[in-house]
Design a protein around this motif. Structure first.
Motif: not given
Length: 76
Positions: A27-33, A36-42, A58-63
C-alpha cells in the motif's frame, strides 16, 4: 500431537503477521510518490510489528542511528 498443533498454529499466526506487513508495504509503495517516504512508512510498519513482540524494556526506534559499544555509528 499437541506440538504439531502448536507448530501449525504458530506458523499460521506468523504467516498472518507477515501478510499484514507485506500488505502495508504494498500500500505504501503504491500510494506514496517519494522513495524516502516509502522507506519511512515501511520502517514504521516493521517497528510496530517488532514492538508487539518485544518486551517493553526494549525500545524500537525509527529514523535513528545506532552506536555500538566501540563507538562505531551506523550509516542510517
Amino acid at each position: 500431537m499437541a506440538r504439531d498443533a502448536d507448530r501449525k498454529f504458530l506458523n499460521r499466526y506468523f504467516r498472518s503477521v507477515f501478510n499484514k506487513l507485506e500488505a502495508d508495504a504494498l500500500l505504501f509503495n503504491r500510494r506514496l510518490p517519494h522513495e524516502s517516504l516509502k522507506g519511512c512508512e515501511n520502517e514504521q510498519a516493521l517497528a510496530d510489528v517488532l514492538r508487539s513482540f518485544l518486551p517493553s524494556k526494549y525500545g524500537v526506534e525509527v529514523n535513528a542511528l545506532i552506536i555500538d559499544r566501540d563507538g562505531c555509528v551506523s550509516r542510517q
